[in-house]
Design an enzyme around this catalytic site. Sequence first.
Site, PDB file in Angstrom:
ATOM      1  N   ASP A  37      36.520   4.155 -20.386  1.00 26.26           N
ATOM      2  CA  ASP A  37      37.797   4.717 -20.847  1.00 26.26           C
ATOM      3  C   ASP A  37      38.290   4.065 -22.132  1.00 26.26           C
ATOM      4  OD1 ASP A  37      38.240   2.340 -19.455  1.00 26.26           O
ATOM      5  OD2 ASP A  37      40.051   3.045 -18.440  1.00 26.26           O
ATOM      6  N   ALA A 122      43.251  -2.458  -3.877  1.00 23.53           N
ATOM      7  CA  ALA A 122      41.904  -1.983  -3.545  1.00 23.53           C
ATOM      8  C   ALA A 122      41.320  -1.090  -4.631  1.00 23.53           C
ATOM      9  CB  ALA A 122      41.934  -1.236  -2.206  1.00 23.53           C
ATOM     10  N   ASP A 171      44.233   6.583 -14.561  1.00 23.13           N
ATOM     11  CA  ASP A 171      44.898   6.488 -13.263  1.00 23.13           C
ATOM     12  C   ASP A 171      46.030   7.499 -13.144  1.00 23.13           C
ATOM     13  OD1 ASP A 171      43.171   4.385 -12.960  1.00 23.13           O
ATOM     14  OD2 ASP A 171      44.705   2.825 -13.119  1.00 23.13           O
ATOM     15  N   TYR A 221      37.661  -8.993 -18.710  1.00 20.13           N
ATOM     16  CA  TYR A 221      37.973  -7.639 -19.180  1.00 20.13           C
ATOM     17  C   TYR A 221      38.225  -7.669 -20.681  1.00 20.13           C
ATOM     18  CZ  TYR A 221      40.558  -3.216 -19.632  1.00 20.13           C
ATOM     19  OH  TYR A 221      40.981  -1.980 -20.020  1.00 20.13           O
TER      20      TYR A 221
END
Length: 385
Positions: A37, A122, A171, A221
């Site tokens: 992304d 999660a 998301d 990240y």
Amino acid sequence: MKDSKELVKSVFLKTFNEQPLIVRSPGRVNLIGEHTDYNMGFVLPAAINKAAYVAITAREDDNIFLVAADLDESFSTTVSTCGYSDKGWPNYVICIVEQLLKINKKPGGFNAVISGDVPLGAGMSSSAALECATIFALNHLFDLGLEKMEMVKLAQKAENEFVGVNCGIMDQFASVFGKKGHVIKLDCRSLEYEYVPFELKGIKIVLFDSMVKHSLASSEYNVRTRQCSEGVLIIKKKYPQIKTLRDATIDMVEDCLANESADIYHRCKYVVEENDRLIAACDDLNKGNIEDFGQKMYETHQGLSKLYEVSCPELDFIVRCTKKEQGILGARMMGGGFGGCVISLVKEDELEGIVKRVKEAYWNKMNIEMNVYITQIEDGTNIVN
């Protein structure tokens, strides 16, 4: 025990003694297309049957009164003075109010009760679900005139700027635009999208939760983001038309990066291969070939583990366990990495035995009690009463 929809309704009636508007916004899974992304590539998410719920009514003043039904906690502020809360959970509502004020779409005061069954931590984007439920509810309640895409962008911006999580748009997009029986092929550069049929007769989407989150996740990240950018700069010297890894081919990666830093070469190789893999995976789905799609999920995990290096021993072990099960068609780690869930496609008639065996193997190896979530693809954000 009441489900989340009934819970927000009953708590709202008890607290405010009036009938609320109730909005549901789902969590999401991403079937394939990981770490693509922020490289302006493709992702393949879907909304799921676990969601955040907001019960809400307008007030006649400037006050905001929030209740978290699951926590039995409340919070109050005003539209004009809303700011960051140390409690944490109110911020996923307040951040939306702040963004609306920035674009001169001022809502009035409101009462709201929130709840949800999206598992926290999660990787199913519980925060995006609550943000999208909130903006959808406020847009409807105060007739703000926002289109779905505007709401998605504002919800993402709210999480980036107010909550402080530098997430991509996937998301929030999946939560709002989800469609039952389909995954969404989303172009993260143009935001063009198409629905791809995901017929799962006799197959369940099962998440095996490793129950670990290694501290490397956030720092690594940022390292991966930088390595991809450095790779693009090197490729650009020879191929000036390249703006992001989305534009690069595997031949370009081999030509320009094979003799450079091994880390940069491996990171870029994975991203370019993953974009190609996602496009091929969509062809599999259009042909109804779920077996080949599942194999591509395993290939993605191999790339994430060996090339992108964002897996961990626990996730790799779970994926090895899934490969021993004939009733599992494909599996891979999902999300940022260094912990979280393995997403898998499991034959429904073998589900109970498979879950038992994988849980036992994980306990015996890691001494960790695994959580397992069984999900299905559902529609995106909607009003439910």
